[in-house]
Design a protein around this motif. Structure first.
Motif, PDB file in Angstrom:
ATOM      1  N   LEU A 111      -2.648  17.353  -6.350  1.00  0.00           N
ATOM      2  CA  LEU A 111      -4.536  18.419  -6.751  1.00  0.00           C
ATOM      3  C   LEU A 111      -4.996  18.780  -5.940  1.00  0.00           C
ATOM      4  CD1 LEU A 111      -5.829  16.575  -9.882  1.00  0.00           C
ATOM      5  CD2 LEU A 111      -4.516  18.836  -9.952  1.00  0.00           C
ATOM      6  N   TRP A 112      -5.567  17.689  -4.549  1.00  0.00           N
ATOM      7  CA  TRP A 112      -5.991  17.754  -3.321  1.00  0.00           C
ATOM      8  C   TRP A 112      -5.139  18.781  -2.863  1.00  0.00           C
ATOM      9  CZ3 TRP A 112      -4.390  15.840   1.416  1.00  0.00           C
ATOM     10  CH2 TRP A 112      -5.845  15.690   2.204  1.00  0.00           C
ATOM     11  N   VAL A 113      -4.301  19.362  -2.295  1.00  0.00           N
ATOM     12  CA  VAL A 113      -3.601  20.015  -1.522  1.00  0.00           C
ATOM     13  C   VAL A 113      -3.585  21.020  -2.125  1.00  0.00           C
ATOM     14  CG1 VAL A 113      -0.841  20.748  -1.189  1.00  0.00           C
ATOM     15  CG2 VAL A 113      -1.319  17.823  -1.089  1.00  0.00           C
ATOM     16  N   GLY A 114      -3.832  21.488  -3.640  1.00  0.00           N
ATOM     17  CA  GLY A 114      -4.405  22.588  -4.346  1.00  0.00           C
ATOM     18  C   GLY A 114      -6.093  22.740  -4.156  1.00  0.00           C
ATOM     19  N   GLY A 115      -6.451  22.597  -3.622  1.00  0.00           N
ATOM     20  CA  GLY A 115      -7.644  22.609  -3.300  1.00  0.00           C
ATOM     21  C   GLY A 115      -8.695  22.460  -4.483  1.00  0.00           C
ATOM     22  N   ALA A 116      -8.346  21.060  -5.729  1.00  0.00           N
ATOM     23  CA  ALA A 116      -8.613  20.805  -6.250  1.00  0.00           C
ATOM     24  C   ALA A 116      -9.644  19.506  -5.851  1.00  0.00           C
ATOM     25  CB  ALA A 116      -8.241  20.495  -7.808  1.00  0.00           C
ATOM     26  N   ASP A 117     -11.375  19.228  -6.577  1.00  0.00           N
ATOM     27  CA  ASP A 117     -12.210  18.350  -5.843  1.00  0.00           C
ATOM     28  C   ASP A 117     -11.311  17.326  -7.050  1.00  0.00           C
ATOM     29  OD1 ASP A 117     -13.780  15.830  -5.438  1.00  0.00           O
ATOM     30  OD2 ASP A 117     -15.840  17.388  -5.715  1.00  0.00           O
ATOM     31  N   LEU A 127      -0.281   3.268 -10.838  1.00  0.00           N
ATOM     32  CA  LEU A 127      -1.463   3.664  -9.895  1.00  0.00           C
ATOM     33  C   LEU A 127      -0.389   4.190  -8.949  1.00  0.00           C
ATOM     34  CD1 LEU A 127      -4.271   2.858  -8.169  1.00  0.00           C
ATOM     35  CD2 LEU A 127      -2.964   0.823  -7.679  1.00  0.00           C
ATOM     36  N   GLU A 128       0.512   4.196  -9.114  1.00  0.00           N
ATOM     37  CA  GLU A 128       1.319   5.336  -7.678  1.00  0.00           C
ATOM     38  C   GLU A 128       1.170   6.382  -8.334  1.00  0.00           C
ATOM     39  OE1 GLU A 128       4.738   4.375  -5.991  1.00  0.00           O
ATOM     40  OE2 GLU A 128       3.940   2.810  -5.420  1.00  0.00           O
ATOM     41  N   ALA A 129       1.664   6.348  -9.356  1.00  0.00           N
ATOM     42  CA  ALA A 129       1.721   7.699 -10.515  1.00  0.00           C
ATOM     43  C   ALA A 129       0.297   8.445 -10.642  1.00  0.00           C
ATOM     44  CB  ALA A 129       2.148   8.114 -11.436  1.00  0.00           C
ATOM     45  N   THR A 130      -0.534   7.674 -10.315  1.00  0.00           N
ATOM     46  CA  THR A 130      -1.797   8.808 -10.493  1.00  0.00           C
ATOM     47  C   THR A 130      -2.513   8.739  -8.869  1.00  0.00           C
ATOM     48  OG1 THR A 130      -3.294   7.043 -12.168  1.00  0.00           O
ATOM     49  CG2 THR A 130      -4.813   8.353 -10.782  1.00  0.00           C
ATOM     50  N   THR A 131      -1.968   8.463  -8.194  1.00  0.00           N
ATOM     51  CA  THR A 131      -2.007   8.383  -6.971  1.00  0.00           C
ATOM     52  C   THR A 131      -1.385  10.207  -6.025  1.00  0.00           C
ATOM     53  OG1 THR A 131      -2.775   6.599  -5.997  1.00  0.00           O
ATOM     54  CG2 THR A 131      -2.106   8.001  -4.007  1.00  0.00           C
ATOM     55  N   ALA A 132      -0.221  10.259  -6.979  1.00  0.00           N
ATOM     56  CA  ALA A 132       0.331  11.212  -6.795  1.00  0.00           C
ATOM     57  C   ALA A 132      -0.271  12.498  -7.307  1.00  0.00           C
ATOM     58  CB  ALA A 132       1.891  10.946  -7.099  1.00  0.00           C
ATOM     59  N   PHE A 133      -0.535  12.122  -8.437  1.00  0.00           N
ATOM     60  CA  PHE A 133      -0.859  13.641  -8.981  1.00  0.00           C
ATOM     61  C   PHE A 133      -2.433  14.216  -8.368  1.00  0.00           C
ATOM     62  CE2 PHE A 133      -3.754  14.685 -12.591  1.00  0.00           C
ATOM     63  CZ  PHE A 133      -2.960  16.392 -13.257  1.00  0.00           C
ATOM     64  N   ALA A 134      -2.805  13.003  -8.242  1.00  0.00           N
ATOM     65  CA  ALA A 134      -4.362  12.917  -6.694  1.00  0.00           C
ATOM     66  C   ALA A 134      -4.541  13.923  -5.836  1.00  0.00           C
ATOM     67  CB  ALA A 134      -4.765  11.917  -7.083  1.00  0.00           C
ATOM     68  N   ILE A 135      -2.567  13.526  -4.955  1.00  0.00           N
ATOM     69  CA  ILE A 135      -2.932  14.438  -3.981  1.00  0.00           C
ATOM     70  C   ILE A 135      -2.397  15.881  -4.463  1.00  0.00           C
ATOM     71  CG2 ILE A 135      -0.114  14.101  -2.562  1.00  0.00           C
ATOM     72  CD1 ILE A 135      -1.112  11.380  -2.549  1.00  0.00           C
ATOM     73  N   CYS A 163       0.852  -1.485   0.014  1.00  0.00           N
ATOM     74  CA  CYS A 163      -0.037  -0.196   0.231  1.00  0.00           C
ATOM     75  C   CYS A 163       0.850   1.358  -0.054  1.00  0.00           C
ATOM     76  CB  CYS A 163      -0.915  -0.140   0.850  1.00  0.00           C
ATOM     77  SG  CYS A 163       0.090   0.768   3.090  1.00  0.00           S
ATOM     78  N   THR A 164       2.196   1.323   0.014  1.00  0.00           N
ATOM     79  CA  THR A 164       3.327   2.041  -0.363  1.00  0.00           C
ATOM     80  C   THR A 164       2.620   3.532  -1.039  1.00  0.00           C
ATOM     81  OG1 THR A 164       4.713   1.369  -1.005  1.00  0.00           O
ATOM     82  CG2 THR A 164       4.571   0.645   1.513  1.00  0.00           C
ATOM     83  N   ASN A 165       3.233   4.339  -1.426  1.00  0.00           N
ATOM     84  CA  ASN A 165       3.608   5.595  -2.452  1.00  0.00           C
ATOM     85  C   ASN A 165       4.461   5.637  -2.195  1.00  0.00           C
ATOM     86  OD1 ASN A 165       1.021   5.028  -3.471  1.00  0.00           O
ATOM     87  ND2 ASN A 165       0.084   5.997  -1.809  1.00  0.00           N
ATOM     88  N   SER A 166       5.376   6.265  -3.181  1.00  0.00           N
ATOM     89  CA  SER A 166       7.147   6.865  -2.883  1.00  0.00           C
ATOM     90  C   SER A 166       6.670   8.169  -3.908  1.00  0.00           C
ATOM     91  CB  SER A 166       8.743   5.979  -4.096  1.00  0.00           C
ATOM     92  OG  SER A 166       7.403   5.603  -5.132  1.00  0.00           O
ATOM     93  N   VAL A 167       5.832   9.035  -3.252  1.00  0.00           N
ATOM     94  CA  VAL A 167       5.917  10.727  -3.702  1.00  0.00           C
ATOM     95  C   VAL A 167       6.772  10.975  -3.286  1.00  0.00           C
ATOM     96  CG1 VAL A 167       3.745  11.809  -3.587  1.00  0.00           C
ATOM     97  CG2 VAL A 167       3.223   9.399  -4.070  1.00  0.00           C
ATOM     98  N   VAL A 168       7.453  12.410  -3.835  1.00  0.00           N
ATOM     99  CA  VAL A 168       8.552  13.238  -3.487  1.00  0.00           C
ATOM    100  C   VAL A 168       7.172  14.423  -2.336  1.00  0.00           C
ATOM    101  CG1 VAL A 168       9.932  14.647  -3.872  1.00  0.00           C
ATOM    102  CG2 VAL A 168       9.830  12.879  -5.036  1.00  0.00           C
ATOM    103  N   PRO A 169       7.454  14.383  -1.417  1.00  0.00           N
ATOM    104  CA  PRO A 169       6.516  15.780  -0.750  1.00  0.00           C
ATOM    105  C   PRO A 169       6.979  17.456  -1.411  1.00  0.00           C
ATOM    106  CG  PRO A 169       7.851  14.394   1.434  1.00  0.00           C
ATOM    107  CD  PRO A 169       8.526  13.756  -0.246  1.00  0.00           C
ATOM    108  N   GLY A 170       5.825  17.647  -1.762  1.00  0.00           N
ATOM    109  CA  GLY A 170       5.530  18.961  -1.876  1.00  0.00           C
ATOM    110  C   GLY A 170       5.805  18.760  -3.351  1.00  0.00           C
TER     111      GLY A 170
END
Length: 198
Positions: free
Chosen positions: A183-189, A173-181, A84-91
């Motif tokens: 957008l979500w942090v930027g305030g998008a639905d 799937l991980e890239a989709t997660t990173a992209f969605a995060i 269930c991990t995601n290797s997403v670079v914070p920020g």
């Protein structure tokens, strides 16, 4: 089912607690014995070492940072492993390590299934029904037997397994997660990006 959980953080807590509530036997095997014991006591599981969790589980959830997942899992030939991990670079919201799930499988010898990585940890703590529909959980894996086990884990907590294809698609799937995060942090639905086709 017996489920070994590697880690004692948020995902270990949320998913481990869900599975205990669904009647599964769960053993928490985090790197900190004290944190593992505290989490196990809180959710009604047992505690041990990471090696204990791997040996205990008919399935093993890897819920540690992606960078150390392979080291914590170790050699686990033939084991059903849920990543269930995601290797997403914070920020930056890009992948730090593409093909992480495939490398985890290659290093461990396990049958790795990528799952439960698309939603924020707090989603797993709340009601798993959205707009009248149960939450869908994408799964990517190469072993049909391992996928069958993970589908059972998904259904046991009231969610719907969604076929995401072979393990090589896990990086999508991980890239989709990173992209969605991002957008979500930027305030998008983010939900508005995937409307149902009429």
């Amino acid at each position: 089912m017996r489920i070994g959980v590697l880690g004692s953080g948020g995902m270990a807590d949320a998913l481990g607690g869900r599975w205990v509530g669904a009647g599964h036997e769960v053993l928490i095997g985090g790197r900190s014995a004290m944190r593992s014991a505290e989490l196990a006591a809180r959710i009604g599981a047992s505690a041990g070492t990471p090696a204990d969790a791997v040996a205990f589980g008919e399935a093993v959830l890897v819920a540690v940072p992606a960078a150390v997942a392979a080291d914590v899992l170790g050699h686990a030939p033939g084991q059903v492993v849920v990543d269930c991990t995601n290797s997403v670079v914070p920020g930056r919201f890009v992948l730090d390590e593409p093909r992480a799930a495939a490398r985890l499988a290659a290093r461990s010898g396990a049958h790795v299934v990528k799952a439960f990585n698309l939603c924020h940890v707090d989603v797993w703590r709340g009601p798993l029904v959205f707009e009248g529909r149960p939450l869908g959980v994408p799964l990517c894996g190469d072993s049909e037997d391992a996928l069958a086990v993970v589908r059972e884990l998904v259904r046991s907590i009231g969610c719907v397994p969604v076929d995401g294809g072979p393990l090589e698609r896990a990086e999508l799937l991980e890239a989709t997660t990173a992209f969605a995060i991002g957008l979500w942090v930027g305030g998008a639905d983010v939900r508005s990006l995937f409307p149902t086709v009429p």
